[in-house]
Design an enzyme around this catalytic site. Structure first.
Site, PDB file in Angstrom:
ATOM      1  N   GLY A   1       0.573  -0.689  -0.141  1.00 16.28           N
ATOM      2  CA  GLY A   1       0.138   0.530  -0.138  1.00 16.28           C
ATOM      3  C   GLY A   1       0.934   1.221   0.467  1.00 16.28           C
TER       4      GLY A   1
ATOM      5  N   SER B   1      -4.186   8.540   7.856  1.00 16.05           N
ATOM      6  CA  SER B   1      -3.573   7.863   7.290  1.00 16.05           C
ATOM      7  C   SER B   1      -1.917   8.640   6.956  1.00 16.05           C
ATOM      8  CB  SER B   1      -4.659   7.372   5.977  1.00 16.05           C
ATOM      9  OG  SER B   1      -3.471   7.050   5.523  1.00 16.05           O
TER      10      SER B   1
ATOM     11  N   ASP C   1      -0.849  -0.558  13.136  1.00 14.25           N
ATOM     12  CA  ASP C   1      -0.127  -2.211  13.008  1.00 14.25           C
ATOM     13  C   ASP C   1       0.340  -3.127  14.189  1.00 14.25           C
ATOM     14  OD1 ASP C   1      -0.159  -0.876   9.867  1.00 14.25           O
ATOM     15  OD2 ASP C   1       1.658  -0.702  10.173  1.00 14.25           O
TER      16      ASP C   1
ATOM     17  N   LYS D   1      -6.362  -3.283   5.865  1.00 15.54           N
ATOM     18  CA  LYS D   1      -5.032  -3.336   5.591  1.00 15.54           C
ATOM     19  C   LYS D   1      -4.945  -4.215   4.704  1.00 15.54           C
ATOM     20  CE  LYS D   1      -3.992  -0.288   8.366  1.00 15.54           C
ATOM     21  NZ  LYS D   1      -3.189   0.778   7.410  1.00 15.54           N
TER      22      LYS D   1
HETATM   23  C1  S3P Z   1       2.414   2.811   6.646  1.00 12.02           C
HETATM   24  C2  S3P Z   1       1.252   3.905   6.752  1.00 12.02           C
HETATM   25  C3  S3P Z   1      -0.051   2.810   7.810  1.00 12.02           C
HETATM   26  C4  S3P Z   1       0.563   1.658   8.109  1.00 12.02           C
HETATM   27  C5  S3P Z   1       1.545   1.174   6.911  1.00 12.02           C
HETATM   28  C6  S3P Z   1       2.531   1.783   6.701  1.00 12.02           C
HETATM   29  C7  S3P Z   1       3.073   4.720   5.403  1.00 12.02           C
HETATM   30  O1  S3P Z   1      -1.423   2.575   7.078  1.00 12.02           O
HETATM   31  O2  S3P Z   1      -0.424   0.614   8.341  1.00 12.02           O
HETATM   32  O3  S3P Z   1       2.064  -0.441   7.644  1.00 12.02           O
HETATM   33  O4  S3P Z   1       4.324   3.812   5.966  1.00 12.02           O
HETATM   34  O5  S3P Z   1       2.770   5.251   6.157  1.00 12.02           O
HETATM   35  P1  S3P Z   1      -2.231   4.202   6.397  1.00 12.02           P
HETATM   36  O6  S3P Z   1      -1.485   5.042   6.681  1.00 12.02           O
HETATM   37  O7  S3P Z   1      -2.989   3.288   5.471  1.00 12.02           O
HETATM   38  O8  S3P Z   1      -2.626   4.068   8.453  1.00 12.02           O
END
Ligand code: S3P
Length: 428
Positions: free
Chosen positions: A93, A167, A315, A342
């Site tokens: 993601g 986020s 997380d 997630k």
């Molecule tokens: C992350 C942000 C989080 C986290 C993901 C990594 C990042 O997601 O859950 O494992 O590297 O910015 P969200 O920003 O969508 O909550």
């Protein structure tokens, strides 16, 4: 791959964990748009981050993996090439979302981003809608909700925007787009989320500053390349800490762990639960707090996790469910509906799998409630192809009354290659 965890032995000794996943992604993706060569020592060579490395190579960026170091030959804010093929972000993601921010502002260049089956179920409108407001030509499948995503880079306007969900991925994508825009932007978040992007961009000389929960970013002329030392990932360390908290007679020292306060909500949860730990030798390394963590077992009590604590521990929340099974009283997590989008639906998945081991856990729309302590039984559980589920279930296996077999356990390599061997080596 199936892995069986036998219960019983104590967790003792010293360890380090692999490099921080979030910082590694940023070192690669933001390094790609610096003016020159960046180095990141201690980067994480796990599946998720390899997706970012492959992606920027498709943008014409040379990336060398030299032992513990990754070297990124950045092409400048507007210098990346139009990719010749679809970019496959695997299950990451962070890769797909941050890339959208970078590519939306590459005037005239087209790009197509996709990922594996799990990534193609994850929400993209939260990124595409504000980027469209900046003037970006970006679309996604299912009325902009899902990947694949198509981008034709355009000249971007500034944006004043409050994120509807907390986020860091969305915030980071918009900050990167903001650097490429022609006017200043103001990005506000409803609750504090990890701030690795802001810290890294500031070190690269980007014109940005944070006021309360708003990040103000100006159009940038260039980003200076930097040399980074990436600390161990707190989110990986969390599984080992939990193992030490739960298995009687355990004591563990973890060195060189990132303890940026936007990441360590689990320590506050542990404090409330009465867990035994100490933070030692805290220092700042390359704009990030780093420390040694000592953890030991002692009785736990239930607690409530909600509100601003949720993004700071997002997380680690599946692991809190495991801690809850061994804590006296009720452990409740609320305000965490984000867990449903997630790598898996982490609320449904952790509740289903822990119940197979006899846990008393109820799903809530935005979290879960666990009653403890429960003597978990051995059995077979499934990771739902989610690395953090696999590791949380392995920790549950340490305190079960019989062996716990985790199906589809190979996904631990998405963030923590060598997890099972490291855990086994600490048991005595
Ligand atoms: C992350 C942000 C989080 C986290 C993901 C990594 C990042 O997601 O859950 O494992 O590297 O910015 P969200 O920003 O969508 O909550």
């Amino acid at each position: 791959m199936k892995v069986t965890v036998e219960p019983g032995r104590r967790v003792r000794g010293e360890a380090t964990v692999p490099g921080d996943k979030s910082i590694t992604h940023r070192a690669v993706l933001i390094g790609a748009i610096c003016d020159g060569v960046s180095r990141a020592c201690g980067y994480l060579p796990a599946q998720d981050c390899l997706a970012s490395i492959r992606a920027v190579r498709q943008l014409g960026v040379t990336v060398e993996e030299r032992g513990a170091e990754v070297v990124v030959h950045g092409l400048g804010l507007h210098g990346v090439a139009e990719p010749e093929d679809v970019i496959d972000c695997g299950g990451s993601g962070t890769t797909i979302r941050l890339l959208c921010g970078i590519l939306a502002g590459q005037v005239g260049k087209a790009a197509f981003l996709t990922g594996n089956e799990a990534l193609r179920r994850r929400p993209m409108r939260r990124i595409l809608e504000p980027l469209q407001e900046m003037g970006a030509a970006v679309i996604g499948r299912n009325s902009d909700q899902l990947p694949p995503v198509a981008i034709r880079g355009a000249a971007l306007r500034g944006l004043r925007y409050t994120l509807p969900v907390a986020s860091a991925q969305v915030k980071s994508a918009l900050l990167l787009a903001g650097l490429l825009a022609s006017e200043p932007s103001e990005i506000s978040e409803p609750a504090r989320t990890r701030d690795h992007t802001e810290r890294m961009l500031a070190a690269m000389g980007a014109p940005l500053r944070t006021e309360n929960r708003t990040v103000l970013v100006q159009p940038a002329a260039r980003l200076e390349p930097i040399d980074l030392h990436i600390p161990g990932d707190f989110s990986s360390a969390a599984f080992l800490l939990a193992a030490a908290w739960l298995v009687p007679g355990s004591e563990l020292l973890l060195r060189n762990i990132g303890v940026n306060p936007t990441r360590t909500g689990l320590l506050e949860i542990a404090r409330r639960m009465g867990a035994g730990f100490r933070v030692e030798e805290e220092r700042l390394v390359c704009q990030e707090e780093v420390a040694s963590l000592v953890a030991w077992s002692q009785p736990l009590r239930g607690t409530l996790v909600n509100g601003e604590l949720v993004p700071l521990s997002i997380d680690e929340l599946p692991l809190v469910a495991v801690l809850g099974t061994q804590a006296e009283g009720e452990t409740v997590v609320r305000d965490a509906a984000e867990l449903r989008v997630k790598e898996s639906d982490r609320i449904a998945a952790i509740a289903t799998e822990l119940r197979k081991l006899g846990a008393a856990i109820d799903e809530l729309p935005d979290g879960f409630a666990v009653r403890g302590p429960t003597a978990l039984r051995g059995g077979t559980v499934n990771s739902h192809h989610d690395h953090r589920l696999a590791m949380a279930l392995a920790v549950a296996g340490l305190v079960a009354q019989g062996p716990v077999t985790i199906e589809a356990a190979e996904c631990v390599a998405d963030s923590f290659p060598g997890f099972f061997a490291l855990l086994e080596g600490l048991r005595c």
